[in-house]
Every structure is written in C-alpha cells, then in structure tokens.
Scaffold this motif. Structure first.
Motif, PDB file in Angstrom:
ATOM      1  N   ALA B 371       0.826  -1.223   0.000  1.00 44.98           N
ATOM      2  CA  ALA B 371       0.000   0.000   0.000  1.00 44.98           C
ATOM      3  C   ALA B 371       0.852   1.262   0.000  1.00 44.98           C
ATOM      4  N   THR B 372       2.097   1.160   0.496  1.00 46.93           N
ATOM      5  CA  THR B 372       2.977   2.328   0.481  1.00 46.93           C
ATOM      6  C   THR B 372       3.743   2.443  -0.836  1.00 46.93           C
ATOM      7  N   LEU B 374       1.988   2.237  -3.750  1.00 48.37           N
ATOM      8  CA  LEU B 374       1.019   2.817  -4.668  1.00 48.37           C
ATOM      9  C   LEU B 374       1.310   4.301  -4.822  1.00 48.37           C
ATOM     10  N   LYS B 375       0.932   4.850  -5.956  1.00 50.76           N
ATOM     11  CA  LYS B 375       1.250   6.268  -6.159  1.00 50.76           C
ATOM     12  C   LYS B 375       0.608   7.107  -5.063  1.00 50.76           C
ATOM     13  N   ILE B 377      -0.494   6.585  -1.433  1.00 55.78           N
ATOM     14  CA  ILE B 377      -0.376   5.585  -0.365  1.00 55.78           C
ATOM     15  C   ILE B 377      -1.779   5.172   0.100  1.00 55.78           C
ATOM     16  N   ALA B 378      -2.016   3.873   0.178  1.00 54.63           N
ATOM     17  CA  ALA B 378      -3.321   3.396   0.646  1.00 54.63           C
ATOM     18  C   ALA B 378      -3.270   3.139   2.152  1.00 54.63           C
ATOM     19  N   ILE B 379      -4.437   3.102   2.772  1.00 53.20           N
ATOM     20  CA  ILE B 379      -4.465   2.856   4.214  1.00 53.20           C
ATOM     21  C   ILE B 379      -3.946   1.454   4.516  1.00 53.20           C
TER      22      ILE B 379
END
Lengths: 393, 393
Positions: B371-372, B374-375, B377-379
């Motif tokens: 997730a970090t 990803l362009k 950052i996802a939770i």
C-alpha cells in the motif's frame, strides 16, 4: 583566549546567527565554539542541509569550531537537548555560554531556572500535569502559581531553551557566565520578516526562492545554501522521506511505539494513527491530544524510524566529534583537558569504548538514513569519507 | 462440471490471458479456477495493480474463481512458485492444469520434467553449477549433455515454468491432465506486438498510454486498468518504492542478507552493493554476477524488505484464500474436499492454526507495505475491509 560557546541548529545559518556571533566578538570574545545539531533537529525532522554543509556555513561566518550534538540529544525534548549541548561545551571549556532569547534579562532567566528546580514548583507541576495538559502548558501554569512574575518567561521557545541551558549548567557546576542576546525583529517561527531577518522556518519554506532567502542569509552562508539547493541536496521536503517512514512505522507493534514515545499514552495514539493513516501529516493530526505537543509527536516518530529508543539521552554524550574548525578553532582544541575522546573522522573513532562506539554507530546509521531523505539519495557512509573541515582563519 | 486450473500473475490481465480462457472453454471446460499471485510477483516487484483489481479483471473476463498465491510462493524461484500454485489448485480439485508455453508439445515438456528429475541429470547439474554459472544456465547445459534433444525446451520462461508445474504435479501425484497452450504472436518480455497481443511487461511500460494499452487488454480488463491508472493507484514506477527499500536495506547487516538471499555468495555482494549505491538499479547492477540472475537479485531484495526469510516456501501454502468468484466459482467452492482452511476475509481467518496464521499475517504485512508503493499511499489493512468479490455468472 576568551571562548564563547553556543548551542545551535543552523537550519540554515542566517543573519540572526551572524548577529549573535558579531555581538560576541564585540564583547571581546576571541574564540567561538558551537555545538551544532547533527542531521536531525529538535522539531523531529531531518535538517534542511547535511551537517557538514551547515558547519561550513557557520565556519564561513565567524565560528571557529563546530562540534556535533549527536541525534540522541539533538532530537530530544528541550531539557535533554540542553543537557547534551551544555555537557559537550563544558568539556571543551568555555568562558561563557551564549543564547538568543526573547527576554534578554539574564537575572530573570536565572531566577526562573531556580524556581523550576525548586520543590514547591515540582509539586505544583505534578498537580497541573494531572489535569492532562501538555508538559509545556503545565509548567507555565505551575510557574504562574509559584512565581507569577516569571510566568511569561517560559512562554517562548528560545526562553524555554535558555532556562534549560541554565538549569543544566547549574547541574554540572558550570563556572562560566551566561550571555543572553535578544532575538531581533523576528520571533521564532514568525511569518513576518524585516529587511534582514527572517525566522529559520520561514527561510526553509522559501529555500527554493533564491531572491527571497538572499536577504536573510550572510553572503557565505547563502552561497553554500544556493549550491545545496542547485545540486538538489536539500531535504526539507516531506515527500522525500514520508513514504519510507510510513512503511517503517507500519511494521511496528504497539510495544515498539512505547520504546520511542516521549510521553505516556502517546504510544497507543501513535499505533492507532499509523494504522489508519496514509500520510505523515494525517498521523500527526490523528495522534495529537492536549497532553503532548506536535514536536514530541514528530520526534517520537523520527526516533522510531531511526531506532533511537528512550533513555539514551539520560547520560551525557560520550565523545566530542569535531565537524570543522578554523585556525583559531585549533587553538581551542589544543587546550581541551576533557577525558572524553575527541575525534573528527571514522578512522580516529576506532579506539572509542563500547558505549561511545554504540552512540557513534547510531549516529552513522542516522546519517545513512538521512542520506535517503535528500532529494538525490546520497551514498551510505558518506560521512565516513569526509575530511576534517578547515575554513578561514 | 469440468474444471481447468491456471497459475497466473495477470500483471495485468491481457488478451493473451483471455485467449487461454476462451480456448479452455472451447475445449469443454465448464469452470475455470486461477491461482493468482498476490501483491508481489515472481520477478521481485510489486504487481502493477492491487491483487483485488487483478482478480476482478480475471473474473470479468471469464474466470470463475480466483484464489491467492501468497507472496512467500508468488515471489519465489520458478520451482517454488510452481509448487505453491500446484499445491493450491490440487487442493481445490481440478481436472486439468493449463499453462501457456512457447512449446505446445506436452510430451516433450513431460519428458523434460522426467529428465530433470533423474539422477543422471542431477549429477550433471552439480558439475555445471561448480563452474559458477547461473542455476538456469547450468540446467540448460546439463540437459544438453543428458538429453540434447530436449535442451531447447527450458530456454524460454514459460516452458521453464511449465516443466516445473509438471514436476511439482508429479511430486504430489496430480491425476488430472496437462494442457499446454501456445503463446501466440509475442513471446514473454517481447518488445514487439501484433494487432492484439503484447507482453505484460510491454503493457506495464506503457500503462499510462491509454490508446496503446487499449489494443492489448480485453474491454473489461481495460476499464479496470484505466480506473486504476486514473485514480493513480498503479504502482509499477520504481520511484514509489525505491527510497524506502534503500533505506530499509541500509539497516541490515551481512548476516541479515544471508537470511533472504536466494543463492550462495549473493548475500556478500548484496551487502556490499547496498553500502555503495544510491539507487535500486545501481544495487542490481553492482550485485549481478554470472552465477545468479537479475530476478533472483530483485527477489532477494524484496524478500529482505518484506521480511520473508528463506525456507518458508518449502511447505505448501497452509490455506486457500479466495480473492473472488463468479456464481460458477461458488459451485467449485461447494465441492472442495480439502482439509485446508478456505476463507475469503479477515474475520474468517481468525480460526486459522498457528502456522497458517503466521503465513496470513505475513501476507497482511506484505499488503500494508504494498500500500505504500502505490502512487497514492493506501491505508494499512485495506484488504481487511474488502469484501468477497463477486462478479458475473
């Protein structure tokens, strides 16, 4: 030889810093030694320029000797920051400790330090802390009750530090004098500027605006800053280190956070915030509560990322690391009578004892991680190959 | 009910993948189950889109059931990758295992598998490995000596995987049939395209070029890809994860690298490269030697960052995690007689035994770190809240 000592971050070195040095020279100090924060600063961030660049700025602008305040102390709360800096300067041997303050009345600052060290204050502080306010707020409220005439003294950041310097100096029986120099024109973190002075934080915000910062930095310091910016080595852009810190924090469990948290309860809030957030800013906001400050949150996060557990700042720095010197700085060095090891490069560090080696290795790791925060990632151990910095006369 | 099984990455799902599924349906298979790589793929990188998006692509294009190949196996060498995938599909129960290959002659592939499992080949392989070439090269050379007529078979990546699938199926007494489908028009990693087919790596390179990729993705897959790209959730830009991996690697000591290195000697070269480099590419280049491949270097680095030590891929995946299903997929699920726990979401995972929980927690951490990358950052734990994916009929 009359030596003045300063504890500073020089993040970056600006006209206010130069003014302080010029004042000391006017007062008859022949030599100036500065204990300067390493690559990480007290507000829990990487410094905008690498430490050797900031040391060079200082040396180019009249400082004679720059020694390092290792990250353990440079990224600690005000009392431990002061403890680290004062310990090192006292080992070097200085005739006066000089600090910039909002209040230039040294007697008032000394009196405040005495009150803060008193039992009656201590009792009142506990009462206030029990109400759940921040440590800083509790101190102000307690002081208001115990010594109302001094209560305004510790409401501004430089006064807070000044009082802590004096307290730590008292604790180690520092025999020199104190020199408080009024901050001119702008106060800490101020958004306003006058013709020549702007706060370091405002300068950092505009670091890419050459025309703006030129007004507020001494010429030599400006040239170094300009070079850092133009070769893209400045760091104070959170996006350079945000992703890696978030990813690192996601690996930690609740217990890990306790190891690095400056305040009680902070670990639980940090753990929860990290596991709900997608940016550092979001983590800060979600963690904030009335009993701890933004700075202590930022420092706790940075300490987690740098793997600096609590408690290391309780002992004084175990060595003196020289970042750079002028010819006059060498005169200071030649008269140091400290038992602590003094060194300037990696090869000299090999004889450190176990404890000093542990601190120094931690500092090297901080530098290796700092190097990944620069806009262009720097090689690891880039500080190992750096030479003793000699500048000017 | 006649079930075909596929092991795939769908990184992303393109016309070639659709072609394989259509062929299977033409052959009379009524149900298709895919064991798909989680968020990290065999070449040692994060997948270009999150696993649930890739599963959705597959379900929208004719697949009935998508189960996860956890990162331990999806980011392993070809034999362990095959081992993980074949183990899971065999637990589910399939009538045929289908794979895309450069050589569609299934007898030749089976014969090659037999030779690779023979003692004479094993002996020759050892001889060749002693000369210091890569494992892949040593295999080709040994095969040339033991069974020259088969030596070309394992020179292409899909054949290599196909032979490994067959070997692993033999090892677990898989009773179904093998179906080899010729890759059409383009070969793996090829830079050329024809009207409808391009390699996944070429598609990834042009992922931001909507007009280009539209030609090579089935409509439903294209729509999902487009949405991922437009909401900035694609990841295959090394700059999204480079800094954090470099900073993580700088903390590791030589011994740590041994824990994650796929080949002997690799740990020393990795350790040295990490401590001299300022980019992932530089680390790859400085680590490369003739006895290990670029993929194994990338995988070792990613495994270090994800904290997946060697050896976990030696046991079969301890659970079956469903990423998504069509109505027909539910029919497959209803007839599974496996002893392994089957689940689709976090709450169902709570009854896993210790070993399965360990693997699943590792997978959750991989997702948190993915997730970090990803362009945006996802939770963290974003996969915990995801529902069982149901698509189509």
């Amino acid at each position: 030889m009359k030596i003045a000592g300063i504890i500073a971050e020089y993040n970056p070195f600006h006209n206010g810093h130069k003014y302080q040095i010029d004042m000391l020279k006017d007062m008859g100090f022949t030599h100036i030694v500065v204990c300067m924060s390493g690559n990480f600063v007290q507000r829990g961030e990487p410094a905008i320029f690498p430490k050797l660049k900031r040391a060079k700025m200082a040396l180019s602008c009249g400082v004679d000797l720059v020694v390092e305040l290792p990250t353990i102390w440079s990224m600690a709360s005000a009392d431990k920051f002061a403890f680290g800096g004062v310990s090192i300067l006292n080992e070097i041997g200085i005739d006066a400790l000089c600090f910039g303050t909002e209040c230039a009345d040294i007697q008032k600052l000394k009196k405040t330090a005495d009150v803060l060290d008193s039992q009656s204050f201590e009792n009142e502080l506990k009462n206030q802390l029990n109400t759940g306010v921040t440590y800083a707020r509790a101190r102000t409220l307690a002081l208001e009750l115990v010594a109302p005439e001094l209560s305004k003294t510790i409401e501004t950041p430089n006064n807070i530090l000044a009082v802590e310097y004096i307290r730590q100096c008292k604790a180690i029986n520092f025999t020199g004098e104190y020199i408080a120099i009024s901050r001119i024109a702008v106060i800490h973190d101020d958004k306003k500027t006058n013709e020549h002075y702007a706060s370091a934080s405002l300068i950092r915000q505009h670091i890419n605006d050459e025309k703006f910062i030129k007004n507020f930095l001494p010429e030599e310091s400006f040239k170094i800053a300009q070079k850092c910016v133009n070769t893209n080595n400045y760091v104070n852009n959170i996006s350079n280190y945000e992703r890696q810190i978030i990813s690192y924090l996601r690996r930690l469990n609740r217990g890990d956070f306790a190891k690095y948290s400056e305040s009680n309860e902070l670990e639980n809030r940090l753990y929860k915030a990290v596991n709900e957030s997608t940016s550092l800013c979001e983590i800060y906001i979600k963690t904030k509560a009335k009993n701890f400050t933004h700075s202590s949150i930022r420092r706790s996060i940075m300490k987690a990322w740098l793997n600096i557990p609590n408690g290391l700042d309780l002992i004084p720095p175990p060595y003196i690391k020289i970042l750079g010197s002028s010819k006059k700085g060498l005169e200071i060095l030649s008269k140091i009578s400290s038992d602590k090891p003094i060194f300037s490069n990696f090869s000299e560090s090999k004889n450190l004892d176990e404890n000093a080696k542990k601190v120094y290795n931690m500092e090297l790791m901080c530098s290796n991680l700092y190097a990944t925060c620069l806009k262009d990632i720097a090689i690891p151990n880039f500080e190992l190959s750096t030479k003793f910095l000699k500048v000017g006369n």
